[in-house]
Motif scaffolding. Structure first.
Motif, PDB file in Angstrom:
ATOM      1  N   ALA A   1     -15.211   6.473   7.565  1.00 34.67           N
ATOM      2  CA  ALA A   1     -15.765   6.911   6.283  1.00 34.67           C
ATOM      3  C   ALA A   1     -14.723   6.796   5.184  1.00 34.67           C
ATOM      4  N   ARG A   2     -15.158   6.374   4.024  1.00 37.40           N
ATOM      5  CA  ARG A   2     -14.269   6.267   2.884  1.00 37.40           C
ATOM      6  C   ARG A   2     -13.697   7.648   2.548  1.00 37.40           C
ATOM      7  N   GLY A   3     -12.369   7.717   2.410  1.00 38.74           N
ATOM      8  CA  GLY A   3     -11.716   8.977   2.090  1.00 38.74           C
ATOM      9  C   GLY A   3     -11.302   9.793   3.294  1.00 38.74           C
ATOM     10  N   VAL A   4     -11.676   9.356   4.495  1.00 40.80           N
ATOM     11  CA  VAL A   4     -11.299  10.068   5.724  1.00 40.80           C
ATOM     12  C   VAL A   4     -10.257   9.212   6.443  1.00 40.80           C
ATOM     13  N   PRO A   5      -9.019   9.705   6.614  1.00 43.08           N
ATOM     14  CA  PRO A   5      -7.938   8.853   7.121  1.00 43.08           C
ATOM     15  C   PRO A   5      -8.048   8.563   8.618  1.00 43.08           C
ATOM     16  N   ASN A   6      -7.515   7.415   9.007  1.00 46.29           N
ATOM     17  CA  ASN A   6      -7.362   7.053  10.417  1.00 46.29           C
ATOM     18  C   ASN A   6      -5.872   7.159  10.744  1.00 46.29           C
ATOM     19  N   LEU A   7      -5.499   8.213  11.478  1.00 42.25           N
ATOM     20  CA  LEU A   7      -4.089   8.518  11.733  1.00 42.25           C
ATOM     21  C   LEU A   7      -3.693   8.239  13.179  1.00 42.25           C
ATOM     22  N   HIS A   8      -4.413   7.362  13.848  1.00 45.33           N
ATOM     23  CA  HIS A   8      -4.170   7.126  15.266  1.00 45.33           C
ATOM     24  C   HIS A   8      -2.754   6.602  15.519  1.00 45.33           C
ATOM     25  N   VAL A   9      -2.261   5.715  14.672  1.00 37.27           N
ATOM     26  CA  VAL A   9      -0.916   5.161  14.863  1.00 37.27           C
ATOM     27  C   VAL A   9       0.138   6.261  14.711  1.00 37.27           C
ATOM     28  N   VAL A  10      -0.039   7.125  13.714  1.00 38.72           N
ATOM     29  CA  VAL A  10       0.886   8.254  13.530  1.00 38.72           C
ATOM     30  C   VAL A  10       0.871   9.143  14.763  1.00 38.72           C
ATOM     31  N   GLN A  11      -0.317   9.395  15.308  1.00 40.10           N
ATOM     32  CA  GLN A  11      -0.433  10.212  16.514  1.00 40.10           C
ATOM     33  C   GLN A  11       0.342   9.597  17.677  1.00 40.10           C
ATOM     34  N   GLN A  12       0.234   8.290  17.852  1.00 41.20           N
ATOM     35  CA  GLN A  12       0.926   7.634  18.955  1.00 41.20           C
ATOM     36  C   GLN A  12       2.438   7.767  18.823  1.00 41.20           C
ATOM     37  N   VAL A  13       2.946   7.642  17.606  1.00 37.61           N
ATOM     38  CA  VAL A  13       4.385   7.808  17.381  1.00 37.61           C
ATOM     39  C   VAL A  13       4.811   9.228  17.742  1.00 37.61           C
ATOM     40  N   LEU A  14       4.024  10.219  17.315  1.00 43.40           N
ATOM     41  CA  LEU A  14       4.353  11.608  17.604  1.00 43.40           C
ATOM     42  C   LEU A  14       4.255  11.906  19.093  1.00 43.40           C
ATOM     43  N   GLU A  15       3.342  11.270  19.790  1.00 45.95           N
ATOM     44  CA  GLU A  15       3.233  11.462  21.235  1.00 45.95           C
ATOM     45  C   GLU A  15       4.494  10.981  21.952  1.00 45.95           C
ATOM     46  N   VAL A  16       5.018   9.850  21.505  1.00 46.80           N
ATOM     47  CA  VAL A  16       6.273   9.340  22.090  1.00 46.80           C
ATOM     48  C   VAL A  16       7.408  10.330  21.818  1.00 46.80           C
ATOM     49  N   LEU A  17       7.477  10.843  20.594  1.00 49.85           N
ATOM     50  CA  LEU A  17       8.516  11.810  20.253  1.00 49.85           C
ATOM     51  C   LEU A  17       8.372  13.090  21.068  1.00 49.85           C
ATOM     52  N   LEU A  18       7.137  13.499  21.340  1.00 49.75           N
ATOM     53  CA  LEU A  18       6.905  14.698  22.143  1.00 49.75           C
ATOM     54  C   LEU A  18       7.464  14.527  23.548  1.00 49.75           C
ATOM     55  N   VAL A  19       7.129  13.411  24.193  1.00 43.69           N
ATOM     56  CA  VAL A  19       7.610  13.170  25.552  1.00 43.69           C
ATOM     57  C   VAL A  19       9.136  13.097  25.566  1.00 43.69           C
ATOM     58  N   ALA A  20       9.710  12.410  24.580  1.00 50.48           N
ATOM     59  CA  ALA A  20      11.166  12.328  24.493  1.00 50.48           C
ATOM     60  C   ALA A  20      11.781  13.713  24.301  1.00 50.48           C
ATOM     61  N   GLY A  21      11.140  14.521  23.467  1.00 52.72           N
ATOM     62  CA  GLY A  21      11.641  15.874  23.241  1.00 52.72           C
ATOM     63  C   GLY A  21      11.549  16.739  24.481  1.00 52.72           C
ATOM     64  N   ALA A  22      10.455  16.593  25.244  1.00 52.23           N
ATOM     65  CA  ALA A  22      10.286  17.375  26.470  1.00 52.23           C
ATOM     66  C   ALA A  22      11.365  17.040  27.487  1.00 52.23           C
ATOM     67  N   VAL A  23      11.838  15.795  27.491  1.00 51.35           N
ATOM     68  CA  VAL A  23      12.936  15.395  28.380  1.00 51.35           C
ATOM     69  C   VAL A  23      14.271  15.845  27.802  1.00 51.35           C
ATOM     70  N   LEU A  24      14.422  15.717  26.485  1.00 55.50           N
ATOM     71  CA  LEU A  24      15.696  16.044  25.838  1.00 55.50           C
ATOM     72  C   LEU A  24      16.082  17.504  26.047  1.00 55.50           C
ATOM     73  N   VAL A  25      15.107  18.424  25.979  1.00 54.27           N
ATOM     74  CA  VAL A  25      15.446  19.848  26.095  1.00 54.27           C
ATOM     75  C   VAL A  25      15.932  20.203  27.491  1.00 54.27           C
ATOM     76  N   ALA A  26      15.783  19.296  28.450  1.00 59.47           N
ATOM     77  CA  ALA A  26      16.381  19.526  29.767  1.00 59.47           C
ATOM     78  C   ALA A  26      17.899  19.354  29.720  1.00 59.47           C
ATOM     79  N   PHE A  27      18.392  18.632  28.715  1.00 59.84           N
ATOM     80  CA  PHE A  27      19.828  18.346  28.613  1.00 59.84           C
ATOM     81  C   PHE A  27      20.498  19.093  27.475  1.00 59.84           C
ATOM     82  N   VAL A  28      19.734  19.416  26.425  1.00 62.22           N
ATOM     83  CA  VAL A  28      20.292  20.059  25.239  1.00 62.22           C
ATOM     84  C   VAL A  28      19.471  21.310  24.921  1.00 62.22           C
ATOM     85  N   PRO A  29      20.109  22.480  24.959  1.00 62.73           N
ATOM     86  CA  PRO A  29      21.480  22.716  25.405  1.00 62.73           C
ATOM     87  C   PRO A  29      21.600  22.637  26.925  1.00 62.73           C
TER      88      PRO A  29
END
Length: 538
Positions: free
Chosen positions: A457-485
């Motif tokens: 629909a006009r005026g309604v954003p498609n943010l699927h690509v942004v979601q995919q980037v954030l999903e990658v960051l989430l998984v990376a963050g879930a692994v990172l907190v095992a090491f830091v601190p």
């Protein structure tokens, strides 16, 4: 199409009336001109069912026009077409009583009065509590059917709480707060009173079990009768009807392959096996009639895990902060309106946090942490992201990883023994994957900003690509907190647990208010933690 000879309006007239309706006209204006339409006259109700479609968006309008008066009785657009829960209605989840303005505000007021720093009104602690309560604004708009307002307004408090938990974890110090206002006995007494009040509200709302709780009871029925839930939920399809039609003209009660007349719930098998095993005690006591009725087995399960969360938080507080923190955390769960929302909706959303709370209480044991994460994860898959973090507590990878892994594996095997109920366990495992991960990873939903691209629909954003980037960051963050601190205090474990779960919810396509209690216990610990000399930490 049935004959419309007895109708006063024509198909064209009924369609024109609906498309001119302001709400419908505003939505249709977002699409190219001249959507495809269809109208069907239903003599039984003396009204026209009018539909409109537009290209890749599919059906964009559904409405009912009274044939005698030409009045628009119903008009649904966008997400409201396919999702009845997007149409509003204060009693759809939890019953009308708890969704009433005064009761909801009363719980908010009690929550604030019991936990706020009343001597420093502009403290961060008070801001944290207000952020936890601010989901109420989004919920109110959801109840009004304003999905394109309610969904975005859930993100500011989620982002704020994520930032707060990460900040607390980084500093590894409890938030500053003034001296206690209320005595321990008063908070403990208030918590006990609120527990009784919650039980009364749950029992009073006899028909408040939503599809999630219904699925849990059906799953328990299947397990008790020697079947796994996956692929064996009651369906409509071409099964023989055995009930009466609902308001939409559908007959949901059908004769199933087991010979019973059962209400359909075809997508009820999308959760982990523990979600169904947890309902076995309630099912053993109350059984199931096959109908979507009071479902006392679901009520009993909801109340059981609500109580386990409160008791677990009291034990957590007693161990890590003394009697005061025990009373504070138990009170926080009992007074928080969104835990009440889960309890009165009789869902499975208190099961996952219950396992995590008890695992947190026994966090000095790698065996307990491994079992808790596995049981929580095979209830709601979000908890699986906590495995690296909980494995690394308290001394990084020098922690007894083998014991954690063995405990996690043992709990996983125990949960998946239900696959052995089927003649071919390998086929059963494949069905499990398709019905759970396969469905969850590919589902569409309007209840987050990530699923809006489906409307084209006009005026309604498609943010699927942004979601995919954030999903990658989430998984990376879930692994990172095992090491830091590398070395983690109990405060850091709580704050990072909350952060991982909030991060998961931030990128979730199908987000809902029932998920707030997943992270609430750990946010509460992080922002309310205050060491007491009587605490016993090992």
């Amino acid at each position: 199409m049935p004959s419309s000879a007895a109708a006063r309006l024509t198909e064209e007239q009924a369609t024109k009336i609906l498309l001119r309706y302001p709400k419908v006209a505003a939505w249709v204006d977002r699409y190219p001109p001249k959507p495809q339409t269809d109208a069907e006259y239903r003599p039984a109700t003396d009204e026209w069912i009018v539909k409109a479609w537009s290209g890749d968006a599919g059906q964009i309008v559904l409405g009912k026009v009274d044939d005698d008066t030409g009045r628009v009785n119903e008009a649904w657009t966008g997400p409201q077409v396919a999702w009845t829960m997007a149409r509003g209605g204060a009693g759809a989840f939890g019953g009308k009583t708890i969704n009433g303005m005064w009761l909801w505000l009363a719980f908010c007021g009690v929550f604030l009065a019991g936990l706020a720093d009343l001597r420093r009104l502009r403290s961060l602690r008070n801001l944290d509590l207000l952020a936890l309560l601010s989901f109420s604004i989004s919920l109110r708009l959801f109840n009004d059917g304003e999905i394109f307002w309610s969904a975005p307004l859930a993100y500011p408090p989620l982002v704020y709480l994520l930032g707060r938990c990460l900040w607390i974890a980084r500093r590894d110090r409890p938030p500053r707060t003034g001296p206690p206002v209320w005595p321990v006995w008063l908070l403990a007494g208030a918590a006990v009173f609120l527990v009784g009040f919650r039980v009364g509200l749950n029992v009073e709302a006899q028909r408040s079990v939503i599809d999630v709780g219904f699925a849990g009871v059906v799953g328990a029925n299947r397990i008790a009768n020697g079947e796994m839930p996956y692929g064996h939920m009651p369906v409509q399809d071409s099964q023989e009807p055995c009930g009466i039609a609902d308001a939409e003209g559908e007959i949901r009660e059908r004769i199933q392959t087991n010979g019973r007349c059962e209400a359909s719930n075809p997508r009820g098998d999308t959760y982990g096996p523990v979600s169904y095993l947890a309902y076995l005690p309630g099912y053993a006591i109350f059984g199931w009639t096959g109908k979507w009725d009071e479902l006392w087995a679901a009520h009993a399960t909801s109340l059981l895990f609500d109580a386990l969360c409160i008791l677990g938080l009291a034990l957590v507080g007693r161990r890590f902060g003394g009697p005061r923190l025990a009373a504070v955390l138990a009170f926080a769960w009992a007074a928080y309106p969104f835990t009440l929302y889960v309890s009165n909706s009789n869902t499975n959303d208190a099961i996952m946090p219950a396992f995590l709370i008890w695992g947190f209480w026994l966090s000095s044991s790698a065996w307990a942490r491994g079992a808790a994460v596995a049981l929580a994860g095979w209830t709601k898959f979000a908890a699986l992201l906590l495995a690296p973090l909980w494995l690394s507590y308290p001394n990084g990878w020098r922690a007894p990883a083998k014991r954690f892994a063995l405990s996690f594996a043992a709990a996983t095997v125990a949960a998946f023994l239900i696959l052995l109920l089927e003649p071919n366990p390998l086929h059963a495992a494949r069905v499990f994957g398709e019905r759970t991960f396969g469905f969850q990873l590919d589902r569409e939903s309007p209840f987050s900003i990530w699923g809006w691209g489906q409307y084209h629909a006009r005026g309604v954003p498609n943010l699927h690509v942004v979601q995919q980037v954030l999903e990658v960051l989430l998984v990376a963050g879930a692994v990172l907190v095992a090491f830091v601190p590398r070395r983690k205090s109990i405060l850091q474990l709580a704050a990072l647990t909350a952060a991982v779960l909030i991060g998961f919810e931030l990128v979730l396509t199908h987000w809902f208010y029932l998920y707030i209690p997943w992270f609430f216990p750990f946010v509460a610990f992080a922002v309310l933690y205050r060491r007491d000399q009587s605490a016993t930490v090992h």
